[in-house]
Design a protein around this motif. Structure first.
Motif, PDB file in Angstrom:
ATOM      1  N   UNK A   1      26.719  18.426 -10.723  1.00 22.51           N
ATOM      2  CA  UNK A   1      27.828  17.748 -11.134  1.00 22.51           C
ATOM      3  C   UNK A   1      29.093  18.788 -11.520  1.00 22.51           C
ATOM      4  N   UNK A   2      28.854  19.971 -11.717  1.00 26.27           N
ATOM      5  CA  UNK A   2      29.781  20.869 -11.726  1.00 26.27           C
ATOM      6  C   UNK A   2      30.554  20.987 -10.471  1.00 26.27           C
ATOM      7  N   UNK A   3      30.011  21.107  -9.312  1.00 25.96           N
ATOM      8  CA  UNK A   3      30.686  20.881  -8.058  1.00 25.96           C
ATOM      9  C   UNK A   3      31.588  19.777  -7.678  1.00 25.96           C
ATOM     10  N   UNK A   4      30.699  18.558  -8.069  1.00 24.32           N
ATOM     11  CA  UNK A   4      31.446  17.409  -8.107  1.00 24.32           C
ATOM     12  C   UNK A   4      32.676  17.175  -9.072  1.00 24.32           C
ATOM     13  N   UNK A   5      32.802  17.463 -10.308  1.00 24.80           N
ATOM     14  CA  UNK A   5      33.802  17.658 -10.987  1.00 24.80           C
ATOM     15  C   UNK A   5      35.022  18.325 -10.547  1.00 24.80           C
ATOM     16  N   UNK A   6      34.737  19.686 -10.230  1.00 27.01           N
ATOM     17  CA  UNK A   6      35.861  20.392  -9.290  1.00 27.01           C
ATOM     18  C   UNK A   6      36.348  19.955  -8.331  1.00 27.01           C
TER      19      UNK A   6
ATOM     20  N   UNK B   1      33.049   6.929 -26.561  1.00 31.57           N
ATOM     21  CA  UNK B   1      34.504   6.481 -26.571  1.00 31.57           C
ATOM     22  C   UNK B   1      35.466   7.557 -26.211  1.00 31.57           C
ATOM     23  N   UNK B   2      35.020   8.911 -26.476  1.00 39.01           N
ATOM     24  CA  UNK B   2      35.725   9.895 -26.161  1.00 39.01           C
ATOM     25  C   UNK B   2      35.497  10.340 -24.635  1.00 39.01           C
ATOM     26  N   UNK B   3      34.277  10.242 -24.312  1.00 42.38           N
ATOM     27  CA  UNK B   3      34.019  10.259 -22.728  1.00 42.38           C
ATOM     28  C   UNK B   3      34.844   9.373 -21.681  1.00 42.38           C
ATOM     29  N   UNK B   4      34.816   8.250 -22.304  1.00 42.30           N
ATOM     30  CA  UNK B   4      35.470   7.003 -21.678  1.00 42.30           C
ATOM     31  C   UNK B   4      37.007   7.586 -21.724  1.00 42.30           C
ATOM     32  N   UNK B   5      37.765   7.904 -22.549  1.00 41.52           N
ATOM     33  CA  UNK B   5      39.015   8.530 -22.616  1.00 41.52           C
ATOM     34  C   UNK B   5      39.254   9.444 -21.691  1.00 41.52           C
ATOM     35  N   UNK B   6      38.308  10.505 -21.690  1.00 39.95           N
ATOM     36  CA  UNK B   6      38.312  11.527 -20.793  1.00 39.95           C
ATOM     37  C   UNK B   6      38.448  11.097 -19.226  1.00 39.95           C
ATOM     38  N   UNK B   7      37.770  10.118 -18.721  1.00 42.91           N
ATOM     39  CA  UNK B   7      37.530   9.507 -17.835  1.00 42.91           C
ATOM     40  C   UNK B   7      38.897   8.669 -17.152  1.00 42.91           C
ATOM     41  N   UNK B   8      39.272   7.915 -18.477  1.00 46.53           N
ATOM     42  CA  UNK B   8      40.383   6.988 -18.235  1.00 46.53           C
ATOM     43  C   UNK B   8      41.917   7.597 -18.249  1.00 46.53           C
ATOM     44  N   UNK B   9      41.823   9.013 -18.722  1.00 42.22           N
ATOM     45  CA  UNK B   9      43.079   9.663 -19.102  1.00 42.22           C
ATOM     46  C   UNK B   9      43.339  10.623 -18.049  1.00 42.22           C
TER      47      UNK B   9
ATOM     48  N   UNK C   1      41.252  12.731 -16.545  1.00 39.79           N
ATOM     49  CA  UNK C   1      39.898  13.815 -16.444  1.00 39.79           C
ATOM     50  C   UNK C   1      38.688  12.918 -15.617  1.00 39.79           C
ATOM     51  N   UNK C   2      37.669  13.631 -15.628  1.00 40.31           N
ATOM     52  CA  UNK C   2      36.722  13.195 -14.897  1.00 40.31           C
ATOM     53  C   UNK C   2      35.324  13.360 -15.802  1.00 40.31           C
TER      54      UNK C   2
ATOM     55  N   UNK D   1      31.731  16.997 -18.225  1.00 43.87           N
ATOM     56  CA  UNK D   1      33.155  16.385 -18.287  1.00 43.87           C
ATOM     57  C   UNK D   1      34.152  17.326 -17.841  1.00 43.87           C
ATOM     58  N   UNK D   2      35.400  16.979 -17.223  1.00 47.59           N
ATOM     59  CA  UNK D   2      36.301  17.814 -17.087  1.00 47.59           C
ATOM     60  C   UNK D   2      37.829  17.142 -17.397  1.00 47.59           C
TER      61      UNK D   2
END
Length: 267
Positions: free
Chosen positions: A220-225, A164-172, A174-175, A191-192
């Motif tokens: 994944x690092x490059x994609x998040x940045x 759920x914390x990962x989902x909140x990161x994406x929906x808030x 972040x990514x 995650x970022x």
């Protein structure tokens, strides 16, 4: 380009569900977990806490049954470390952090700039670019939480709250990004945070042992940045755990930025 990591840390912790201020500190409490890596404090830039402030900070953790713990850039508040040491705080770790900008970002699999060469000692990138995805389903978030737990040696147990914390990161703002294994599970991810003070923190880069050496961490690092730059961040920063991971991050454009300190109170 300047990256204000300490101002970011303050803003980031204020997003926690039960964040509070104690003296010159911000404490980011999250009632869904007792993890000291989620529940911790950081000083506001320039803070000069009294011994009474530090006593109150310790009490804020103890009354919740939590370990008093801080993460901060010591240069941003030179008076903080001596005050914490007087109260019995000890060093957990000292980490360097690296910073990436849109100008330094290099996406794995993309053609290099003319006249450039791989960093000395760097392993060659895979010939084909690794496919990076954003999670969509609950199953995706569970798979990422489970894989990252294993990748980090079981430092935390996978859980519905972690997913759920990962989902909140994406929906808030972040990514979260990951690479699928052949069986549809997660081979690795990261995650970022959402941007604050012009920067964002990239964390939790992990790859399962059986999938290492394929360029997943770099991808994944490059994609998040890339994603956070598109959302307005001027810089993205992260910490690294060893020379090998540092080389991975440097290959995608991260450069030395400064030092962060981790202190805890075991008394």
């Amino acid at each position: 380009m300047h990256t204000d990591v300490q101002s970011f840390a303050v803003a980031h912790l204020l997003r926690r569900p039960a964040a509070c201020r104690v003296g010159g500190f911000v404490v980011g409490f999250d009632p869904t977990t007792t993890s000291p890596y989620v529940n911790y404090a950081t000083p506001v830039p320039g803070a000069a806490p009294t011994d009474a402030d530090v006593t109150d900070l310790i009490a804020a953790f103890r009354t919740r049954g939590l370990l008093p713990r801080l993460e901060f850039a010591p240069d941003s508040a030179p008076a903080v470390e001596p005050a914490l040491r007087r109260a019995g705080f000890t060093t957990e770790a000292v980490h360097e952090y690296l910073v990436c900008t849109p100008a330094t970002l290099t996406v794995p699999g993309a053609a290099p700039e003319p006249g450039t060469a791989p960093a000395q000692g760097a392993a060659p990138e895979p010939a084909a670019r690794v496919r990076v995805e954003a999670p969509v389903t609950d199953e995706d978030y569970v798979a990422i939480d489970t894989a990252l737990s294993e990748a980090f040696g079981g430092e935390w147990a996978p859980s519905p709250e972690g997913a759920a914390r990962l989902r909140r990161t994406e929906e808030g703002g972040g990514a979260v990004r990951f690479v699928r294994a052949e069986d549809g599970s997660c081979a690795g991810g990261a995650l970022c945070s959402a941007p604050a003070e012009g920067t964002a923190e990239l964390a939790g880069v992990g790859t399962l042992p059986g999938h290492r050496g394929r360029g997943i961490a770099a991808a994944v690092t490059a994609a998040l940045a890339e994603t956070l730059f598109a959302r307005g961040a001027r810089t993205v920063w992260l910490e690294y755990s060893g020379a090998g991971s540092r080389r991975v991050y440097e290959r995608v454009g991260f450069r030395p930025g400064g030092t962060r300190m981790y202190l805890r109170h075991e008394g």
